[in-house]
Design a protein around this motif. Structure first.
Motif, PDB file in Angstrom:
ATOM      1  N   GLY A   1      -3.616   6.364  -5.355  1.00  0.00           N
ATOM      2  CA  GLY A   1      -3.028   6.474  -4.029  1.00  0.00           C
ATOM      3  C   GLY A   1      -3.665   7.590  -3.236  1.00  0.00           C
ATOM      4  O   GLY A   1      -4.439   8.397  -3.745  1.00  0.00           O
ATOM      5  N   GLY A   2      -3.337   7.630  -1.940  1.00  0.00           N
ATOM      6  CA  GLY A   2      -3.868   8.650  -1.049  1.00  0.00           C
ATOM      7  C   GLY A   2      -3.995   8.109   0.359  1.00  0.00           C
ATOM      8  O   GLY A   2      -3.362   7.126   0.729  1.00  0.00           O
ATOM      9  N   ASP A   3      -4.833   8.751   1.152  1.00  0.00           N
ATOM     10  CA  ASP A   3      -5.081   8.274   2.517  1.00  0.00           C
ATOM     11  C   ASP A   3      -5.713   6.890   2.468  1.00  0.00           C
ATOM     12  O   ASP A   3      -6.570   6.614   1.627  1.00  0.00           O
ATOM     13  N   LEU A   4      -5.332   6.034   3.410  1.00  0.00           N
ATOM     14  CA  LEU A   4      -5.797   4.649   3.401  1.00  0.00           C
ATOM     15  C   LEU A   4      -7.320   4.564   3.470  1.00  0.00           C
ATOM     16  O   LEU A   4      -7.929   3.750   2.775  1.00  0.00           O
ATOM     17  N   ASP A   5      -7.957   5.417   4.284  1.00  0.00           N
ATOM     18  CA  ASP A   5      -9.409   5.324   4.436  1.00  0.00           C
ATOM     19  C   ASP A   5     -10.175   5.797   3.211  1.00  0.00           C
ATOM     20  O   ASP A   5     -11.383   5.602   3.102  1.00  0.00           O
ATOM     21  N   LYS A   6      -9.468   6.448   2.252  1.00  0.00           N
ATOM     22  CA  LYS A   6     -10.123   6.913   1.021  1.00  0.00           C
ATOM     23  C   LYS A   6      -9.738   6.076  -0.187  1.00  0.00           C
ATOM     24  O   LYS A   6     -10.257   6.289  -1.281  1.00  0.00           O
ATOM     25  N   LEU A   7      -8.844   5.139   0.005  1.00  0.00           N
ATOM     26  CA  LEU A   7      -8.337   4.343  -1.104  1.00  0.00           C
ATOM     27  C   LEU A   7      -9.468   3.513  -1.733  1.00  0.00           C
ATOM     28  O   LEU A   7     -10.217   2.838  -1.044  1.00  0.00           O
TER      29      LEU A   7
ATOM     30  N   ARG B   1     -14.446  -0.883   1.921  1.00  0.00           N
ATOM     31  CA  ARG B   1     -13.360  -0.385   2.753  1.00  0.00           C
ATOM     32  C   ARG B   1     -12.444  -1.524   3.201  1.00  0.00           C
ATOM     33  O   ARG B   1     -11.228  -1.386   3.199  1.00  0.00           O
ATOM     34  N   CYS B   2     -13.031  -2.643   3.615  1.00  0.00           N
ATOM     35  CA  CYS B   2     -12.204  -3.778   4.052  1.00  0.00           C
ATOM     36  C   CYS B   2     -11.345  -4.295   2.902  1.00  0.00           C
ATOM     37  O   CYS B   2     -10.161  -4.604   3.094  1.00  0.00           O
ATOM     38  N   TYR B   3     -11.923  -4.395   1.717  1.00  0.00           N
ATOM     39  CA  TYR B   3     -11.181  -4.942   0.586  1.00  0.00           C
ATOM     40  C   TYR B   3      -9.994  -4.043   0.232  1.00  0.00           C
ATOM     41  O   TYR B   3      -8.852  -4.510   0.131  1.00  0.00           O
ATOM     42  N   PHE B   4     -10.245  -2.761   0.024  1.00  0.00           N
ATOM     43  CA  PHE B   4      -9.175  -1.885  -0.451  1.00  0.00           C
ATOM     44  C   PHE B   4      -8.155  -1.581   0.628  1.00  0.00           C
ATOM     45  O   PHE B   4      -6.966  -1.414   0.339  1.00  0.00           O
ATOM     46  N   GLU B   5      -8.577  -1.547   1.893  1.00  0.00           N
ATOM     47  CA  GLU B   5      -7.608  -1.316   2.954  1.00  0.00           C
ATOM     48  C   GLU B   5      -6.747  -2.546   3.207  1.00  0.00           C
ATOM     49  O   GLU B   5      -5.590  -2.441   3.604  1.00  0.00           O
ATOM     50  N   SER B   6      -7.302  -3.738   2.971  1.00  0.00           N
ATOM     51  CA  SER B   6      -6.519  -4.961   3.190  1.00  0.00           C
ATOM     52  C   SER B   6      -5.608  -5.268   2.007  1.00  0.00           C
ATOM     53  O   SER B   6      -4.569  -5.916   2.178  1.00  0.00           O
ATOM     54  N   THR B   7      -5.959  -4.801   0.824  1.00  0.00           N
ATOM     55  CA  THR B   7      -5.128  -5.085  -0.356  1.00  0.00           C
ATOM     56  C   THR B   7      -4.208  -3.933  -0.722  1.00  0.00           C
ATOM     57  O   THR B   7      -3.318  -4.093  -1.561  1.00  0.00           O
ATOM     58  N   GLY B   8      -4.412  -2.764  -0.115  1.00  0.00           N
ATOM     59  CA  GLY B   8      -3.593  -1.610  -0.463  1.00  0.00           C
ATOM     60  C   GLY B   8      -2.159  -1.761   0.017  1.00  0.00           C
ATOM     61  O   GLY B   8      -1.887  -2.395   1.038  1.00  0.00           O
ATOM     62  N   SER B   9      -1.244  -1.165  -0.725  1.00  0.00           N
ATOM     63  CA  SER B   9       0.159  -1.119  -0.315  1.00  0.00           C
ATOM     64  C   SER B   9       0.337   0.111   0.557  1.00  0.00           C
ATOM     65  O   SER B   9       0.042   1.234   0.120  1.00  0.00           O
ATOM     66  N   LYS B  10       0.832  -0.059   1.760  1.00  0.00           N
ATOM     67  CA  LYS B  10       0.848   1.022   2.747  1.00  0.00           C
ATOM     68  C   LYS B  10       2.269   1.521   2.984  1.00  0.00           C
ATOM     69  O   LYS B  10       3.211   0.750   3.059  1.00  0.00           O
ATOM     70  N   THR B  11       2.395   2.849   3.095  1.00  0.00           N
ATOM     71  CA  THR B  11       3.629   3.477   3.551  1.00  0.00           C
ATOM     72  C   THR B  11       3.306   4.205   4.849  1.00  0.00           C
ATOM     73  O   THR B  11       2.244   4.030   5.426  1.00  0.00           O
ATOM     74  N   THR B  12       4.224   5.063   5.299  1.00  0.00           N
ATOM     75  CA  THR B  12       4.019   5.741   6.583  1.00  0.00           C
ATOM     76  C   THR B  12       2.747   6.563   6.595  1.00  0.00           C
ATOM     77  O   THR B  12       1.943   6.491   7.522  1.00  0.00           O
ATOM     78  N   ASN B  13       2.517   7.369   5.565  1.00  0.00           N
ATOM     79  CA  ASN B  13       1.377   8.281   5.572  1.00  0.00           C
ATOM     80  C   ASN B  13       0.358   7.996   4.480  1.00  0.00           C
ATOM     81  O   ASN B  13      -0.754   8.518   4.532  1.00  0.00           O
ATOM     82  N   LEU B  14       0.727   7.205   3.479  1.00  0.00           N
ATOM     83  CA  LEU B  14      -0.141   7.017   2.328  1.00  0.00           C
ATOM     84  C   LEU B  14      -0.304   5.533   2.017  1.00  0.00           C
ATOM     85  O   LEU B  14       0.379   4.680   2.569  1.00  0.00           O
TER      86      LEU B  14
ATOM     87  N   SER C   1      -1.562   2.851  -1.545  1.00  0.00           N
ATOM     88  CA  SER C   1      -1.805   2.832  -2.985  1.00  0.00           C
ATOM     89  C   SER C   1      -2.403   1.500  -3.396  1.00  0.00           C
ATOM     90  O   SER C   1      -2.288   0.488  -2.689  1.00  0.00           O
ATOM     91  N   THR C   2      -3.059   1.514  -4.539  1.00  0.00           N
ATOM     92  CA  THR C   2      -3.596   0.298  -5.130  1.00  0.00           C
ATOM     93  C   THR C   2      -3.143   0.248  -6.583  1.00  0.00           C
ATOM     94  O   THR C   2      -2.371   1.088  -7.033  1.00  0.00           O
ATOM     95  N   ASN C   3      -3.619  -0.723  -7.332  1.00  0.00           N
ATOM     96  CA  ASN C   3      -3.271  -0.794  -8.754  1.00  0.00           C
ATOM     97  C   ASN C   3      -4.446  -1.374  -9.524  1.00  0.00           C
ATOM     98  O   ASN C   3      -5.448  -1.810  -8.940  1.00  0.00           O
ATOM     99  N   SER C   4      -4.299  -1.386 -10.833  1.00  0.00           N
ATOM    100  CA  SER C   4      -5.411  -1.807 -11.686  1.00  0.00           C
ATOM    101  C   SER C   4      -5.785  -3.267 -11.445  1.00  0.00           C
ATOM    102  O   SER C   4      -6.965  -3.629 -11.475  1.00  0.00           O
ATOM    103  N   SER C   5      -4.800  -4.110 -11.164  1.00  0.00           N
ATOM    104  CA  SER C   5      -5.084  -5.521 -10.930  1.00  0.00           C
ATOM    105  C   SER C   5      -5.950  -5.716  -9.688  1.00  0.00           C
ATOM    106  O   SER C   5      -6.919  -6.489  -9.701  1.00  0.00           O
ATOM    107  N   LYS C   6      -5.612  -5.000  -8.601  1.00  0.00           N
ATOM    108  CA  LYS C   6      -6.392  -5.124  -7.370  1.00  0.00           C
ATOM    109  C   LYS C   6      -7.795  -4.558  -7.547  1.00  0.00           C
ATOM    110  O   LYS C   6      -8.765  -5.107  -7.018  1.00  0.00           O
ATOM    111  N   ILE C   7      -7.891  -3.472  -8.282  1.00  0.00           N
ATOM    112  CA  ILE C   7      -9.215  -2.883  -8.512  1.00  0.00           C
ATOM    113  C   ILE C   7     -10.095  -3.840  -9.304  1.00  0.00           C
ATOM    114  O   ILE C   7     -11.257  -4.090  -8.949  1.00  0.00           O
TER     115      ILE C   7
END
Length: 421
Positions: free
Chosen positions: A277-283, A327-340, A342-348
């Motif tokens: 997890g972390g900032d969306l642009d670094k996920l 960037r497109c893949y992880f930002e489109s598949t990441g689970s987003k909250t207000t500020n952060l 996250s991803t998981n092993s399956s998505k990776i």
């Protein structure tokens, strides 16, 4: 040069916060600045309003932050209500513009008398006691005119350097993306499961990452774990240590765990690290572990990807995660909250990666890394110039307001000697 306390020539109006019930989100009333949280060097943005602010700043007053960051300055273009983190300074028997420039010079003096442990702060009395130079009004205006003109030249150079830094980042990003995924910037398919991808060449088939890479989960800290048997103490890599493109080892803690757990969560040179997890642009950004610390363990929120070396190069994988595709893949598949996010092993492990031969992967990674290194070298030079320009700007202000030269005969332009647009 003769001086008098600032309070003799200007009115120091210390801010005071109203009852919390009187402060609300912007709706009606006087724009209100709470203090250091809303005050920056750029024009302050009032996020709150207060009908009966106890203390106010008039249009044209100098706004001075008296709590961290101590000494930050701005000029009020509206009648603001001000909280206790700010002072409003009104020129009375001095030139307002000269006062503005002189306060830039006085910032180190304010910092020197600031106190506090949680945050540094000064009082209105500290501000009022600053030694202000006694100069004729026309001399103050000449100095202010001089600084207006000469700092504008420096500020223009600063703006140009910052634009160059942005262009460098864009160019490096484009070079990485186009080299590793040719056509992604010019001819995306705009359809299919990954519409940002171009048509892939036959020698670069898309392969699910899980087919050529194993994922190792990290260590979960458990204060109730039994440590009475065979245990070891090892360095422990946390999320804070894993940055985009590098590993930060300035602050590494150690952890004591059973030996078998340490064996299962030890990093190996060549592993690619990703944070959960972390900032969306670094996920999903990958960083290669080079074995900087022997027998190092990793946190459960840090994934260690272990490529099959005869099919996938770790450096190639890490760089692929920073392309437009990554960037497109992880930002489109990441689970987003207000500020952060996250991803998981399956998505990776489902990340589709173009897979040419390992020799080609290494050649491409070397080409991209060379381009990145060149960009970083240019970036360091530009950042060095920004530091020099800031130092020269401050030196010019100090020299002018303290009478170290006659502004009526000086050009000041040597402050940017050797630095051109």
């Amino acid at each position: 040069m003769t001086t008098v306390p600032l309070k003799y020539v200007a009115r120091i109006n210390a801010g005071q916060s109203p009852p919390s019930a009187e402060v609300a989100d912007l709706s009606a009333g006087r724009p209100f600045l709470q203090g250091n949280a809303e005050f920056r060097e750029v024009y302050p943005s009032a996020r709150y309003e207060c009908v009966t602010a106890p203390k106010t700043a008039r249009v044209g007053d100098v706004l001075l932050s008296v709590r961290a960051p101590v000494g930050a300055l701005n000029i009020a273009d509206l009648p603001y209500g001000i909280g206790r983190g700010l002072c409003a300074i009104t020129a009375v028997d001095c030139d307002a513009r000269f006062l503005w420039w002189w306060l830039h010079h006085a910032r180190p003096a304010l910092d020197a008398v600031s106190t506090g442990t949680t945050y540094r702060a000064v009082t209105a009395e500290n501000v009022g006691a600053l030694p202000y130079p006694v100069l004729q009004g026309n001399e103050q205006r000449r100095i202010a005119d001089f600084l207006d003109a000469e700092t504008a030249r420096i500020d223009r150079l600063v703006d140009l350097r910052r634009i160059q830094l942005l262009r460098l980042e864009e160019r490096a990003y484009a070079a990485v993306s186009e080299t590793l995924v040719p056509g992604i910037l010019r001819s995306p398919q705009s359809s299919g499961p990954w519409p940002w991808l171009p048509a892939m060449a036959s020698d670069r088939p898309l392969v699910r990452l899980g087919y050529v890479c194993r994922l190792q989960n990290g260590l979960t800290i458990d204060g109730k774990r039994d440590l009475s048997g065979d245990v070891v103490t090892r360095p422990y890599l946390r999320v804070a240590n894993v940055q985009a493109g590098h590993v930060d080892l300035d602050s590494v803690v150690e952890v004591t765990v059973p030996r078998d757990i340490a064996t299962r969560t030890s990093l190996r040179p060549g592993d690619v690290l990703m944070t959960e997890g972390g900032d969306l642009d670094k996920l999903g950004r990958g960083t290669v572990w080079r074995g900087e610390l022997p027998e190092c363990l990793h946190q459960n929120h840090v994934f260690a990807l272990r490529p099959e070396t005869d099919r996938l190069d770790g450096g190639y994988l890490a760089l692929m995660t920073s392309t437009l595709h990554g960037r497109c893949y992880f930002e489109s598949t990441g689970s987003k909250t207000t500020n952060l996010a996250s991803t998981n092993s399956s998505k990776i492990m489902s990340f589709p990666i173009p897979l040419p031969s390992v020799a080609t992967q290494r050649a491409l990674a070397a080409e991209v890394q060379a381009a990145i290194d060149n960009s970083q070298a240019a970036k360091r030079l530009l950042e060095c110039q920004l530091v020099l320009l800031a130092e020269r700007r401050q030196a010019l202000i100090t020299a002018a307001v303290t009478g170290q030269f006659d502004v009526s005969t000086a050009s000041g332009r040597n402050v940017t000697e050797g630095i051109t647009a």
